[in-house]
Scaffold this active site. Sequence first.
Site, PDB file in Angstrom:
ATOM      1  N   HIS A  44       0.927  -1.333  -0.041  1.00  0.00           N
ATOM      2  CA  HIS A  44       0.008  -0.016  -0.046  1.00  0.00           C
ATOM      3  C   HIS A  44       0.691   1.340   0.053  1.00  0.00           C
ATOM      4  O   HIS A  44       0.507   2.386  -0.646  1.00  0.00           O
ATOM      5  CB  HIS A  44      -1.147  -0.097   1.097  1.00  0.00           C
ATOM      6  CG  HIS A  44      -2.096  -0.783   0.998  1.00  0.00           C
ATOM      7  ND1 HIS A  44      -3.360  -0.622   0.107  1.00  0.00           N
ATOM      8  CD2 HIS A  44      -2.610  -1.931   1.608  1.00  0.00           C
ATOM      9  CE1 HIS A  44      -3.970  -1.244   0.152  1.00  0.00           C
ATOM     10  NE2 HIS A  44      -3.970  -2.192   1.179  1.00  0.00           N
ATOM     11  N   GLU A  45       1.891   1.332   0.941  1.00  0.00           N
ATOM     12  CA  GLU A  45       2.617   2.432   0.917  1.00  0.00           C
ATOM     13  C   GLU A  45       3.558   2.735  -0.365  1.00  0.00           C
ATOM     14  O   GLU A  45       3.765   3.798  -0.689  1.00  0.00           O
ATOM     15  CB  GLU A  45       3.929   2.276   1.960  1.00  0.00           C
ATOM     16  CG  GLU A  45       3.135   2.262   3.255  1.00  0.00           C
ATOM     17  CD  GLU A  45       2.348   3.681   3.823  1.00  0.00           C
ATOM     18  OE1 GLU A  45       2.868   4.418   3.378  1.00  0.00           O
ATOM     19  OE2 GLU A  45       1.290   3.532   4.450  1.00  0.00           O
ATOM     20  N   LEU A  46       3.639   1.580  -1.014  1.00  0.00           N
ATOM     21  CA  LEU A  46       4.542   1.881  -2.227  1.00  0.00           C
ATOM     22  C   LEU A  46       3.616   2.391  -3.471  1.00  0.00           C
ATOM     23  O   LEU A  46       4.110   2.889  -4.497  1.00  0.00           O
ATOM     24  CB  LEU A  46       5.074   0.479  -2.887  1.00  0.00           C
ATOM     25  CG  LEU A  46       6.387  -0.024  -2.149  1.00  0.00           C
ATOM     26  CD1 LEU A  46       6.759  -1.555  -2.563  1.00  0.00           C
ATOM     27  CD2 LEU A  46       7.544   0.950  -2.208  1.00  0.00           C
ATOM     28  N   ARG A  47       2.413   2.256  -3.401  1.00  0.00           N
ATOM     29  CA  ARG A  47       1.491   2.694  -4.393  1.00  0.00           C
ATOM     30  C   ARG A  47       1.430   4.285  -4.464  1.00  0.00           C
ATOM     31  O   ARG A  47       1.280   4.739  -5.618  1.00  0.00           O
ATOM     32  CB  ARG A  47       0.277   2.189  -4.251  1.00  0.00           C
ATOM     33  CG  ARG A  47      -0.167   0.746  -4.587  1.00  0.00           C
ATOM     34  CD  ARG A  47      -1.621   0.283  -4.809  1.00  0.00           C
ATOM     35  NE  ARG A  47      -1.728  -0.792  -5.827  1.00  0.00           N
ATOM     36  CZ  ARG A  47      -3.058  -1.053  -5.936  1.00  0.00           C
ATOM     37  NH1 ARG A  47      -4.134  -0.711  -5.410  1.00  0.00           N
ATOM     38  NH2 ARG A  47      -3.181  -2.123  -6.915  1.00  0.00           N
TER      39      ARG A  47
ATOM     40  N   ALA B 123       2.233 -22.631 -20.591  1.00  0.00           N
ATOM     41  CA  ALA B 123       2.305 -23.569 -21.661  1.00  0.00           C
ATOM     42  C   ALA B 123       2.572 -23.101 -22.989  1.00  0.00           C
ATOM     43  O   ALA B 123       3.346 -23.637 -23.821  1.00  0.00           O
ATOM     44  CB  ALA B 123       1.238 -24.378 -21.301  1.00  0.00           C
TER      45      ALA B 123
ATOM     46  N   ARG C 276       3.985 -20.268 -23.794  1.00  0.00           N
ATOM     47  CA  ARG C 276       5.108 -19.536 -23.739  1.00  0.00           C
ATOM     48  C   ARG C 276       6.327 -20.456 -23.836  1.00  0.00           C
ATOM     49  O   ARG C 276       7.317 -20.192 -24.669  1.00  0.00           O
ATOM     50  CB  ARG C 276       5.230 -18.694 -22.443  1.00  0.00           C
ATOM     51  CG  ARG C 276       6.505 -17.759 -22.631  1.00  0.00           C
ATOM     52  CD  ARG C 276       6.797 -16.898 -21.135  1.00  0.00           C
ATOM     53  NE  ARG C 276       5.369 -16.195 -21.187  1.00  0.00           N
ATOM     54  CZ  ARG C 276       5.116 -15.378 -20.219  1.00  0.00           C
ATOM     55  NH1 ARG C 276       5.775 -15.727 -19.043  1.00  0.00           N
ATOM     56  NH2 ARG C 276       4.033 -14.408 -20.229  1.00  0.00           N
ATOM     57  N   TYR C 277       6.363 -21.415 -23.266  1.00  0.00           N
ATOM     58  CA  TYR C 277       7.310 -22.334 -23.403  1.00  0.00           C
ATOM     59  C   TYR C 277       7.393 -23.682 -24.060  1.00  0.00           C
ATOM     60  O   TYR C 277       8.301 -24.612 -24.020  1.00  0.00           O
ATOM     61  CB  TYR C 277       7.775 -22.803 -22.020  1.00  0.00           C
ATOM     62  CG  TYR C 277       8.080 -21.640 -20.860  1.00  0.00           C
ATOM     63  CD1 TYR C 277       9.411 -20.865 -21.080  1.00  0.00           C
ATOM     64  CD2 TYR C 277       7.370 -21.228 -19.821  1.00  0.00           C
ATOM     65  CE1 TYR C 277       9.571 -19.914 -20.296  1.00  0.00           C
ATOM     66  CE2 TYR C 277       7.461 -20.322 -18.944  1.00  0.00           C
ATOM     67  CZ  TYR C 277       8.647 -19.433 -19.256  1.00  0.00           C
ATOM     68  OH  TYR C 277       8.655 -18.460 -18.532  1.00  0.00           O
TER      69      TYR C 277
ATOM     70  N   LEU D  83       5.056 -15.080  -8.603  1.00  0.00           N
ATOM     71  CA  LEU D  83       3.824 -15.155  -7.719  1.00  0.00           C
ATOM     72  C   LEU D  83       2.606 -15.672  -8.353  1.00  0.00           C
ATOM     73  O   LEU D  83       1.783 -15.969  -7.628  1.00  0.00           O
ATOM     74  CB  LEU D  83       3.601 -13.677  -7.473  1.00  0.00           C
ATOM     75  CG  LEU D  83       4.453 -12.901  -6.547  1.00  0.00           C
ATOM     76  CD1 LEU D  83       4.154 -11.478  -6.502  1.00  0.00           C
ATOM     77  CD2 LEU D  83       4.502 -13.694  -5.251  1.00  0.00           C
ATOM     78  N   GLY D  84       2.651 -16.114  -9.800  1.00  0.00           N
ATOM     79  CA  GLY D  84       1.667 -16.537 -10.199  1.00  0.00           C
ATOM     80  C   GLY D  84       0.734 -17.771  -9.647  1.00  0.00           C
ATOM     81  O   GLY D  84      -0.400 -17.871  -9.451  1.00  0.00           O
TER      82      GLY D  84
END
Length: 425
Positions: free
Chosen positions: A243-246, A357, A359-360, A421-422
Amino acid sequence: MRSLFWKIFLWFWLAMGLVGLAFIVASATTQSEPLVAYWRVMAGDALAIYAQSAADTYEREGAEGLRHYLDRMEATTHLRAALFSVDRQELSGRPVVDGATALANKAWSSGQTEFAASLGKTLAARRVSSRGGAEFVLVTEVSGGGFGPFNVPARTRVLRLFLVFLTAGLVCYGLARYVVRPVTQLRSATRRLADGDLTARVSGELGARRDEFGELGRDFDQMADRIETLVKSHQGLMRDVSHELRSPLARMQVALELARSHSGPAAGASLDRIALESERLNVLIERLLTLARNESGEVNSIRAVNLSELVQGVCADAEFEAKPDAAVLNCRAEPDCVINGDPDLVRSAIENVVRNAMRYSPAGSGVEVELAGIGQATDRRYRVRVRDHGPGVPEDRLTDIFSPFVRVDADRGRSTGGIGLGLSI
């Protein structure tokens, strides 16, 4: 047999049963000699009376009278008897039990009351003279009487053993439950904690115990409290930092647009690079916030989701975004697959796997996406299977890739913009 409860129960039950059986055997084989001697004296006196009456009856009434006398004797005293003459012949004509003749011969020789004990019965023989001076020997059988080893009826022996093992079983069942129950409670709480339930505790009945299990339960609760505090602190920190970075990121984007308006074409490339990195930072912050909400149990909205339409939509978007030389996507979705869930999170999960799938996978190869129902109508579930021909994930990393910021290949992740993170989301 891997259950600790059954191991404890059966071993203790067997041990107590054998102890009870040994006690019964010891009681039958190690009786007090004075008690045995006293019983034999009493039995000998009673047998002398019966022998005298039987001999006198035979002399007065013959074999028929003797048989009636022995029948009445058996009916009233439960003593089966046989009267032997000096030539070792049974005089009443009744069946002779095994061992009676041999014991009668022994009584003839010794002139004393003789006893013989075998499994389930006791034989006693007494030599006597009738009023007419004739010699006789009366042999009696007492079923289940006497003090010999196992000298009780078979039914009684079986009942005693049954009661021994039943009592031992009840005691051991209670003991096994007393020992295993806290272990079961700890295992259940540990599994809940491992599944993400940070409120799992074993306080209450287990925590109130004053033995080692109670101490273990209290230690577990202290550990769970500490883990819950650390995890919540971690989640709160990640959410607060995001939140602070936003705010500074938003101000930086405004400043970037102002810089564009006041700069010439020469600064365009640098400003574009700044804009690209700002967008990547914005995506990272958004994913961090999503991860923090998921880990804290926050769900945007739970409603009916048409999984068939969602999967087809993900496949259509992946085909549209694919490069001309990308893999060929083949999508098969069973119709009318409806679940309850958060549509955004469900779509994100499926989309993450399908995009990777595509992409690779090598150019010209195929990517197959299949949605099918499994299970019965009362327990209906749906499986989304994605099959590609890419390099795959090593076996030892299959579990790790669901943790935040984990990438199979760090260099490949940086080149494709992945941040790991996905799958965790």
